[in-house]
Design an enzyme around this catalytic site. Structure first.
Site, mmCIF file in Angstrom:
data_model
loop_
_atom_site.group_PDB
_atom_site.id
_atom_site.type_symbol
_atom_site.label_atom_id
_atom_site.label_comp_id
_atom_site.label_asym_id
_atom_site.label_seq_id
_atom_site.Cartn_x
_atom_site.Cartn_y
_atom_site.Cartn_z
ATOM 1 C CE LYS A 193 -25.816 39.031 -17.254
ATOM 2 N NZ LYS A 193 -25.874 39.722 -16.266
ATOM 3 C CD GLU A 217 -16.572 52.425 -17.456
ATOM 4 O OE1 GLU A 217 -15.709 52.230 -16.531
ATOM 5 O OE2 GLU A 217 -17.868 52.683 -17.298
ATOM 6 C CB CYS A 275 -15.698 52.723 -12.966
ATOM 7 S SG CYS A 275 -16.527 51.139 -13.180
ATOM 8 C CD GLU A 288 -12.983 49.490 -9.646
ATOM 9 O OE1 GLU A 288 -13.563 50.364 -10.033
ATOM 10 O OE2 GLU A 288 -12.848 48.234 -10.163
#
Length: 500
Positions: free
Chosen positions: A190, A266, A300, A400
């Site tokens: 996906k 992750e 990230c 983040e």
């Protein structure tokens, strides 16, 4: 209509790209005919619409992947897997400009300085995993005694599901797909609903390379439908997800609610970079600026927290600002301009989210050049932003942001900065700058992160494992781990003595 023509006037190019689900080697509409609009973040304008998968579509794709694994793919010689991946690498090389253009308009990536580099990595990675076929699949013989020995076998999981993010649309997909294919699995993947175009185009190359129908299936769609259906599916034996920590936690829940499928995650990061007083300041500036502003901070592993020793803090801060101003440019908001090194963020939602952080009253902020007005551009462009004198408990240091926003903080002692670097729920990556060999390795030992760079930042290698500590994830990708993680171990006991 299952294909759409997309014009890219800046390069005088026209691309014909599929917009259907890719299932069993062909592009098809979704079962309910539903579509998703995809937008160019450089202009805010609609590019096209592609079909959005349903639970019914997921079930059909998984069944096809299961059947082709059982009756075709699992019985093919390893040499065939290798040759197919090599052919795929050649096709990626042939069409790399097309794929880079699609990622540029779909994700807002500067074409010359970012998107093409992504494709170069994808090609190298595909060749690497072609060479890995059969090399990391052998088990071992375990001698027990004179009447018995054991041996282990490494076998594919069968059907694996992959869910990938929008910041590196094709690159992150290939990190997962090529390793899973080298291990001998079949795939249902996906893409992000924001950036599905390059992966759909990739489906054509899979068939041209000669992979059996149904080995790779691509189901675009929204996360709470397609992603959730894959994560809960009883015939999916492993799922690998890259994205937010919040959704990563849901992947674990869905695994427990279904068949306890293997989960690789992750997730987010808030990576520190520590610059000691004996560091090469110019080197540290260049690496850390690239580490936060490349890809508009949408990494990230972005080193969004920089800790600098008080003796060199002022020098570092001045040079960091100068470097960022001279190296990161919107170039008239044209991502196809060779001078463009800073593209937009992915969407209006993400733009508004980042701007909330920028408006924070914590510490001092320096916006290196003015935030564009809507009369200048309709895209989602944000300039580099530097915060200083920020308290440790601030959201700027704890959450983040996923944009071109960095906090630079001074420190005095080693023990102090290690504590600050580890003061995070994340542990994806860290960087340290020092000319002291012992200090660099000591920091690498003490910091809680899955990847540590000494005197560099954000320069991962496809042959080295990648993954996080703490809430940054579970498992590893790339290198031999990128094959081994898509295999499970079977132990065989061989007795040569009669039962007494």
């Amino acid at each position: 209509m299952l294909f759409e023509t997309i014009d890219i006037p800046q390069l005088n190019k026209t691309i014909k790209t599929p917009i259907g689900l890719f299932v069993d080697g062909q592009f098809i509409p979704s079962s309910d005919g539903g579509k998703i609009d995809t937008f160019n973040p450089t202009t805010g304008e609609r590019i096209t619409s592609f079909y959005a998968g349903t639970v019914e579509d997921v079930n059909a794709a998984v069944q096809i992947a299961k059947d082709v694994y059982t009756y075709t793919w699992s019985m093919q010689p390893m040499k065939d897997r290798r040759d197919l991946l090599l052919k795929l690498a050649r096709l990626l090389e042939r069409d790399k400009e097309i794929l880079a253009m699609l990622d540029s308009i779909d994700a807002g990536k500067p074409y010359h300085t970012n998107a093409l580099a992504d494709l170069d990595q994808v090609i190298t990675l595909t060749n690497y995993y072609a060479g890995a076929v059969g090399k990391y699949t052998n088990g071992e013989v375990i001698p027990v005694n004179s009447d018995k020995f054991c041996y282990t076998l490494r076998e594919p999981y069968g059907v694996v599901a992959l869910i990938v993010p929008w910041n590196y649309p094709l690159a992150m997909a290939c990190w997962k797909m090529q390793g899973a294919l080298a291990a001998g699995n079949t795939i249902v993947i996906k893409p992000s609903e924001n950036t599905s175009l390059s992966l759909l185009y990739f489906g054509q190359l899979v068939m041209e390379a000669g992979f059996p129908k149904g080995v790779v299936n691509i189901i675009p769609g929204v996360g709470n439908i397609v992603g959730e259906a894959l994560a809960k599916h009883m015939d999916v034996n492993k799922i690998s997800f890259t994205g937010s920590t919040t959704v990563g936690c849901k992947m674990l829940q869905y695994s427990g609610l279904s068949n306890m499928k293997e989960v690789c995650l992750e997730c987010g990061g808030k990576s520190p970079a520590v610059v000691f007083k004996d560091a090469d300041v110019n080197n540290a500036v260049a690496w850390t600026a690239n580490g936060i502003f490349y890809n508009s901070g949408q990494n990230c592993t972005a080193n969004s927290r920089i800790y600098v020793h008080e003796n060199i803090y002022d020098e570092f801060l001045e040079k960091f600002k100068e470097y960022a101003k001279s190296h990161y440019s919107f170039a008239d908001f044209n991502i196809f301009n060779p001078d463009c090194t800073l593209g937009p963020v992915i969407s209006k939602i993400q733009y508004d989210r980042i701007m909330k952080y920028i408006k924070s009253s914590d510490g001092k902020k320096d916006i290196l050049y003015s935030i564009p007005s809507k009369t200048e551009t309709t895209g989602f462009f944000i300039p580099p932003v530097i915060f200083t004198d920020v308290p440790e408990e601030s959201l700027l240091l704890q959450e983040e942001i996923f944009g071109p926003v960095v906090v630079i903080t001074k420190f005095c002692h080693y023990s102090e900065v290690v504590k600050m670097a580890n003061n995070s729920r994340y542990g994806l990556a860290a960087a340290v700058f020092t000319e002291g060999v012992r200090r660099g390795h000591r920091f690498a030992r003490d910091v809680h992160a899955g990847t540590v760079w000494i005197n560099s930042s954000n320069d991962e290698e496809i042959s080295a494992p990648f993954g996080g500590f703490k809430m940054s994830g579970i498992g590893r990708e790339l290198g031999r781990y990128g094959v081994e993680s898509y295999m499970q171990t079977k132990t065989v006991h061989m007795s040569m003595a009669p039962h007494h």
